[in-house]
Scaffold this motif. Structure first.
Motif, mmCIF file in Angstrom:
data_model
loop_
_atom_site.group_PDB
_atom_site.id
_atom_site.type_symbol
_atom_site.label_atom_id
_atom_site.label_comp_id
_atom_site.label_asym_id
_atom_site.label_seq_id
_atom_site.Cartn_x
_atom_site.Cartn_y
_atom_site.Cartn_z
ATOM 1 N N MET A 89 0.830 -1.214 0.000
ATOM 2 C CA MET A 89 0.000 0.000 0.000
ATOM 3 C C MET A 89 0.865 1.265 0.000
ATOM 4 N N LEU A 90 1.990 1.175 0.740
ATOM 5 C CA LEU A 90 2.871 2.349 0.815
ATOM 6 C C LEU A 90 3.466 2.651 -0.556
ATOM 7 N N SER A 92 2.090 1.919 -3.406
ATOM 8 C CA SER A 92 1.008 2.495 -4.214
ATOM 9 C C SER A 92 0.853 3.977 -3.900
ATOM 10 N N TRP A 93 0.924 4.299 -2.608
ATOM 11 C CA TRP A 93 0.832 5.707 -2.201
ATOM 12 C C TRP A 93 1.948 6.526 -2.831
ATOM 13 N N ILE A 97 1.697 9.713 -5.235
ATOM 14 C CA ILE A 97 2.337 11.002 -4.912
ATOM 15 C C ILE A 97 3.206 11.463 -6.093
ATOM 16 N N MET A 347 -0.896 14.372 0.872
ATOM 17 C CA MET A 347 -0.549 12.965 0.636
ATOM 18 C C MET A 347 0.861 12.659 1.143
ATOM 19 N N PHE A 351 1.812 9.951 3.938
ATOM 20 C CA PHE A 351 2.799 8.920 3.599
ATOM 21 C C PHE A 351 3.936 8.917 4.636
#
Ligand code: SF4
Ligand code: SF4
Length: 470
Positions: A89-90, A92-93, A97, A347, A351
């Motif tokens: 998920m990180l 993807s974040w 960004i 974001m 993050f």
């Protein structure tokens, strides 16, 4: 209401035939060498990116490569942090960004990503430099290509392709080195003892770099890159673009010395075509904004040097905005840009928070298929397997506990030691006096915490099952 960028009419010329040939043979572009402020900026930026790319792979951290995608072990090391598939998920974040960052930069300054930092452009500039060193500048290269094959031509061509292939091979080895530790990959390569997959990817990336930067070049930007296609919808009349000032430049044309050119009805453009000759995509910026333009500013440098020679003010071609060109005020701060900036800051903060608060231990609880059983002491017993993953880059001792029911008895290892990156399976039995069971299904929590670092802990919910309570 959004403002439109004027489009060029690209209707094919009517050649008196019923059928129209939509395929146009690519004309080879021979760029001319030039100097100037933006070329120096691009070279400095390109050098920094090269040092980053070729240098980072050699850095070590805690006994392993500092930046390393360990695919077989499904781990990604980036200096002191290890990321696991659970942290996807990180990633993807981070990609989202980056996309927003690109949107922000595009709305603000057009295609500067393309001109200065895109690997396609950076490698193309390096390949063009090798071309100039081995075959000479624009006119010499054109002459060389037209000349019949002879010893000198062969030597120059071999030298050029040798440098191109050398750069491509180094790039490929470095890239693969981010997946197979470079300090192990290089000796394996030299002793011809490298694995099949590593060899395949080295060959693939060598050919990709050689083909893209040596032959395809601007065609990647013009025909293949998706960003080139959608970035134009992000432009508005306040976006910085490379543009020719027709009010100042026209009427273009050569001029006689010692006669005021303005009296001849001429503008500042002497029609030397230097701006076209240095353009890596082969366009004439004087025709207006075109989607092929990668915003590299080579034409600005070339034209500024001509303006300096002519004693005219610089900036006939410049980074400007459509509003400024039409004499209106440019608004740098506008709602869309502010919106992207706010989204980017929000974001990035989320993050940063998620990464810094990421638990360095992962705990999963698997309950045994047997719902419950009664042990020899008459207590109700449930069996679990705890999966403990040490995500830190050091060995840690963990203490395990279970809570949620008064009188719960824990049987199994209380304290376990896990090496960096190790996954342990620990069988645990919980039991309780049936009189203390409030319900047939009871929520409980397993907790694990590091004995070495109390900030490393994790909870996992589970259930304790017993007989129906009357
Ligand atoms: S028109 Fe100018 S800025 Fe655009 S690609 Fe060509 S040289 Fe670069
Ligand atoms: S380099 Fe400048 S002066 Fe020469 S043709 Fe281009 S715009 Fe005109």
């Amino acid at each position: 209401m959004s403002e439109q960028i004027p489009a060029r009419d690209v209707t094919p010329e009517d050649k008196g035939s019923d059928s129209v040939d939509l395929y146009v043979q690519r004309e080879k572009i021979y760029t001319r060498a030039f100097t100037g402020l933006y070329r120096n900026l691009r070279r400095t930026g390109g050098l920094a990116l090269f040092i980053l790319f070729f240098g980072t792979v050699w850095l070590n951290w805690d006994g392993h490569q500092a930046v390393w995608w360990d695919l077989p072990e499904r781990k990604f090391y980036i200096f002191g942090a290890t990321f696991w598939p659970q942290d996807f998920m990180l990633l993807s974040w981070l990609l989202i960004i980056c996309a927003f960052g690109l949107f922000f930069v595009t709305v603000f300054a057009g295609r500067i990503w393309c001109g200065y930092t895109c690997p396609q452009s950076v490698f193309t500039w390096v390949y063009m430099w090798a071309e100039k060193v081995t075959e000479g500048d624009r006119n010499q290269r054109m002459k060389l290509d037209k000349a019949p094959l002879n010893g000198q031509k062969l030597l120059r061509k071999v030298a050029k392709h040798g440098i191109w292939l050398g750069v491509a091979l180094l790039t490929a080895i470095t890239f693969v080195g981010y997946f197979t530790p470079i300090r192990q990959l290089l000796p394996d390569l030299l002793s011809l003892d490298v694995g099949g997959w590593a060899l395949f990817w080295i060959a693939f990336f060598t050919l990709a770099t050689y083909g893209n930067a040596g032959f395809l070049r601007e065609q990647v930007c013009v025909h293949m890159c998706p960003y080139a296609r959608f970035q134009s919808v992000m432009f508005d009349k306040d976006t910085l673009i490379v543009s020719y000032d027709p009010n100042r430049g026209e009427q273009r044309g050569p001029r006689k010395k010692n006669i005021d050119y303005k009296a001849q009805g001429l503008g500042d453009c002497i029609d030397c075509t230097m701006c076209v000759q240095v353009c890596p995509t082969g366009i004439d910026i004087r025709d207006g904004l075109q989607f092929e333009c990668i915003g590299c500013a080579a034409c600005i440098d070339a034209c500024d040097s001509i303006m300096a020679k002519m004693n005219y003010p610089k900036g006939l071609i410049s980074y400007t905005t459509e509003h400024r060109l039409s004499g209106e005020e440019t608004r740098l701060l506008r709602p869309r840009l502010i919106g992207y900036a706010i989204a980017l800051v929000a974001m990035t903060s989320v993050f940063g928070y998620a990464v810094s608060n990421r638990s360095l231990v992962e705990l999963d609880v698997l309950k045994d298929r047997v719902l419950y059983r009664e042990n020899n002491d008459g207590r109700i017993e449930n069996v679990y397997i705890l999966k403990v993953m040490n995500k830190a880059q050091r060995d840690l001792t963990f203490v395990i506990d279970a809570k949620g029911l008064d009188g719960l008895i824990y049987e199994g290892q209380r304290e376990v030691r896990a090496s960096a990156g190790e996954i342990l399976s620990i069988p645990v039995e919980l039991s309780i006096d049936p009189d203390k069971l409030p319900s047939s299904t009871n929520d409980i929590v397993f907790r694990i915490r590091s004995a070495d670092d109390p900030s490393i802990h994790q909870d996992a919910d589970s259930r304790f099952i017993g007989p129906s309570v009357r």
